[in-house]
Write an enzyme that holds these catalytic residues in place. Structure first.
Site, short mmCIF file in Angstrom:
data_model
loop_
_atom_site.label_atom_id
_atom_site.label_comp_id
_atom_site.label_asym_id
_atom_site.label_seq_id
_atom_site.Cartn_x
_atom_site.Cartn_y
_atom_site.Cartn_z
N LYS A 20 0.84 -1.21 0.00
CA LYS A 20 0.00 0.00 0.00
C LYS A 20 0.87 1.25 0.00
CE LYS A 20 -1.94 1.86 4.01
NZ LYS A 20 -1.52 3.25 4.01
N ASN A 21 1.89 1.27 0.85
CA ASN A 21 2.68 2.49 0.99
C ASN A 21 3.61 2.73 -0.19
OD1 ASN A 21 1.36 2.88 3.34
ND2 ASN A 21 3.10 2.47 4.70
N CYS A 114 -5.80 12.57 12.04
CA CYS A 114 -6.44 11.28 11.80
C CYS A 114 -6.42 10.50 13.09
CB CYS A 114 -5.73 10.51 10.69
SG CYS A 114 -4.17 9.84 11.23
N ARG A 119 -0.72 14.74 12.77
CA ARG A 119 -0.13 14.53 11.45
C ARG A 119 0.01 15.81 10.60
NH1 ARG A 119 -1.69 8.64 9.17
NH2 ARG A 119 0.35 8.89 8.24
N ASP A 303 3.96 0.74 12.01
CA ASP A 303 2.80 0.04 11.44
C ASP A 303 2.71 -1.41 11.92
OD1 ASP A 303 2.06 2.30 10.12
OD2 ASP A 303 2.77 1.66 8.15
N ARG A 395 -8.69 -0.61 4.00
CA ARG A 395 -7.79 0.42 3.44
C ARG A 395 -6.41 -0.17 3.14
NH1 ARG A 395 -6.32 4.05 7.33
NH2 ARG A 395 -4.85 4.63 5.72
C1 UD1 Z 1 3.93 6.85 6.18
C2 UD1 Z 1 3.10 5.60 5.96
C3 UD1 Z 1 2.48 5.13 7.27
C4 UD1 Z 1 3.55 4.96 8.32
C5 UD1 Z 1 4.41 6.21 8.45
C6 UD1 Z 1 5.60 6.04 9.38
C7 UD1 Z 1 2.33 5.90 3.69
C8 UD1 Z 1 1.18 6.11 2.77
N1 UD1 Z 1 2.05 5.91 5.01
O1 UD1 Z 1 3.05 7.88 6.62
O2 UD1 Z 1 1.83 3.89 7.04
O3 UD1 Z 1 2.95 4.70 9.58
O4 UD1 Z 1 4.93 6.58 7.15
O5 UD1 Z 1 6.40 4.99 8.98
O6 UD1 Z 1 3.45 5.68 3.27
N2 UD1 Z 1 5.53 14.73 10.51
C9 UD1 Z 1 5.59 16.06 10.79
N3 UD1 Z 1 5.54 16.95 9.75
C10 UD1 Z 1 5.44 16.56 8.45
C11 UD1 Z 1 5.39 15.17 8.17
C12 UD1 Z 1 5.42 14.27 9.23
O7 UD1 Z 1 5.68 16.46 11.95
O8 UD1 Z 1 5.41 17.40 7.55
C13 UD1 Z 1 5.56 13.74 11.62
C14 UD1 Z 1 4.24 12.94 11.72
O9 UD1 Z 1 3.25 13.64 12.44
C15 UD1 Z 1 4.69 11.68 12.41
C16 UD1 Z 1 6.11 11.49 11.86
O10 UD1 Z 1 6.52 12.75 11.35
O11 UD1 Z 1 4.76 11.89 13.79
C17 UD1 Z 1 6.20 10.42 10.77
O12 UD1 Z 1 5.37 10.76 9.70
P1 UD1 Z 1 5.68 10.35 8.19
O13 UD1 Z 1 6.94 9.57 8.12
O14 UD1 Z 1 5.58 11.57 7.36
O15 UD1 Z 1 4.47 9.40 7.88
P2 UD1 Z 1 3.54 9.39 6.62
O16 UD1 Z 1 4.34 9.65 5.39
O17 UD1 Z 1 2.35 10.24 6.87
#
Ligand code: UD1
Length: 416
Positions: A20-21, A114, A119, A303, A395
């Site tokens: 998925k990711n 979410c 996030r 995850d 999902r």
């Molecule tokens: C992706 C994965 C999700 C997984 C996560 C962490 C996908 C579609 N989803 O989510 O399944 O759980 O990586 O391995 O690939 N953060 C900020 N600011 C930002 C972006 C992130 O503070 O601009 C923080 C988030 O709130 C969170 C952490 O960074 O605490 C990790 O988030 P991130 O690695 O960005 O996860 P996703 O890409 O949303």
């Protein structure tokens, strides 16, 4: 809902669906080549459906045939994503970089929080600003514009998966080179790089903490097959630890599963790695694992926290989890306790005191991986469990009940 009768040992073999990711950023990346893409091994998920709807809304031609998705992005003629499509899937923020790079503007609403926490997307937006975009993120909307993005040096304060991917995608069509430091190293980022390179982009270093993108290369049609889903693998491995048995996961990539293998081996499972695939075996009561700390790859994946927790509910001794990635990722705990699990949480820590037996219960999925954890626990419980709110599981798992049934589990989906 699922009706699960616990107690059957799992056996046989299973093949993983595409990740998925990986598939979500890859579908967004298909906007970049102004051409045709054939993406193979796509899982059948509601999030994939939502991505296809976004591509259609943007004007692309999108067709699905079994596990293969065809996209023609030549007719793209819009740069906005309507609120209802943004709300369907939080990951739709991954369209920001490619829409901006291709059209010079993007108009979407903030993805918002979410079930896992707030996030924010500040790192995504900071990267777009650094590449020369005007970004207005006031009033719950995100509007970006740029005549031409420029390559930039982008140091992420945290190795965010989404921010790394969005920056890579925008940088492919930017003028000049982009260097991302402290980039996320997840295998899905390497898969994205492989697809981008297949369409002629010059991207190097994915899988390490420095990713280099040489901008503005002519891109062309591409064919790509999505990497197997390591989190689905972790879920099936947790299911074997919970229910007992011996299962071969045929196309698992052992290197992607090192952190999971380490924890489940410490719990007493016997795991054999093959060049492609793993065999996991467990016939005894699991042993507690004293310290499991989630961390960016190659650390223990957030995850997999919930499914592995479910596998250790009956372990001998106390297991301690520390969740460092998301602030609100223990919502499954209350549901697991309905089965008789003994878990205490305090902030980012959760202590699981292993119990001798779990009993079937009526439970509700709280989020995607938390929902899978309820299934994992129910497989190892005595009696019948009923698990509702399967929209969360749908999902991210393309054939959970079919795969588990093939392994000998007593699980069925009933409409309510
Ligand atoms: C992706 C994965 C999700 C997984 C996560 C962490 C996908 C579609 N989803 O989510 O399944 O759980 O990586 O391995 O690939 N953060 C900020 N600011 C930002 C972006 C992130 O503070 O601009 C923080 C988030 O709130 C969170 C952490 O960074 O605490 C990790 O988030 P991130 O690695 O960005 O996860 P996703 O890409 O949303």
């Amino acid at each position: 809902m699922f009706i699960v009768s616990g107690g059957n040992k799992l056996q046989g073999s299973v093949r993983l669906s595409g990740a998925k990711n990986s598939v979500l950023p890859i579908l967004a990346a298909s906007l970049l080549n102004r051409g045709e893409s054939l993406i193979e091994n796509c899982p059948d998920l509601s999030d994939v459906q939502a991505s296809m709807e976004i591509l259609c809304h943007l004007g692309c031609v999108v067709k699905k045939d079994g596990k293969t998705i065809y996209i023609d992005s030549r007719p793209m003629n819009r740069c906005d994503i309507p609120d209802e499509l943004m709300r369907k899937m939080r990951s739709s923020v991954i369209f920001l970089g490619p829409i901006l790079a291709r059209t010079g503007c993007v108009d979407m609403c903030m993805p918002g929080g979410c079930e896992l926490g707030s996030r924010p997307i500040d790192l995504h937006l900071a990267a777009m600003r650094k590449m020369g975009a005007n970004v207005d993120d006031s009033g719950g909307a995100v509007k970006c514009s740029s005549l031409k993005l420029r390559g930039a040096e982008i140091n992420l304060s945290f190795p965010s998966v989404g921010a790394t991917e969005n920056t890579m995608l925008a940088a492919c069509l930017a003028e000049g080179d982009t260097v991302i430091t402290n980039a996320a190293c997840e295998p899905e980022i390497e898969d994205l790089q492989n697809y981008l390179c297949a369409m002629g982009a010059k991207v190097y270093g994915a899988g390490t903490s420095t990713v280099v993108i040489k901008g503005n290369y002519e891109l062309h049609d591409a064919v790509h097959s999505v990497v197997p889903d390591r989190i689905v693998a972790a879920t099936y491995m947790s299911a074997v630890c919970s229910a007992g048995g011996c299962v071969t996961i045929e196309n698992a990539v052992p290197a992607h599963l090192k952190a999971i293998t380490e924890v489940l081996s410490a719990a007493g499972c016997v795991i054999k790695e093959m060049p492609l695939g793993i065999v996991i075996e467990s016939y005894n009561r699991p042993k507690a694992v004293p310290h499991i700390r989630t961390a960016p790859y190659p650390g223990f994946p957030t995850d997999a926290q919930a499914p592995v927790m479910a596998a250790l509910l009956k372990a001998e001794g106390a297991s301690v989890f520390v969740e460092t990635i998301f602030e609100n990722r223990y919502r499954h705990v209350g549901e697991l306790m309905r089965m008789g699990a003994d878990i205490r949480t305090e902030g980012r820590a959760a202590v699981v005191f292993g119990v001798e037996n779990l009993g079937g219960a009526v439970m509700e999925c709280t989020d995607l991986r938390g929902g899978a954890a309820l299934v994992v626990a129910a497989l190892g419980a005595e009696g019948e469990s009923r698990i509702c709110e399967l929209k969360h599981i749908d999902r991210g798992y393309d054939s959970l009940e079919k795969d588990l049934k093939n392994m000998g589990a007593a699980i069925k989906r009933v409409e309510i």
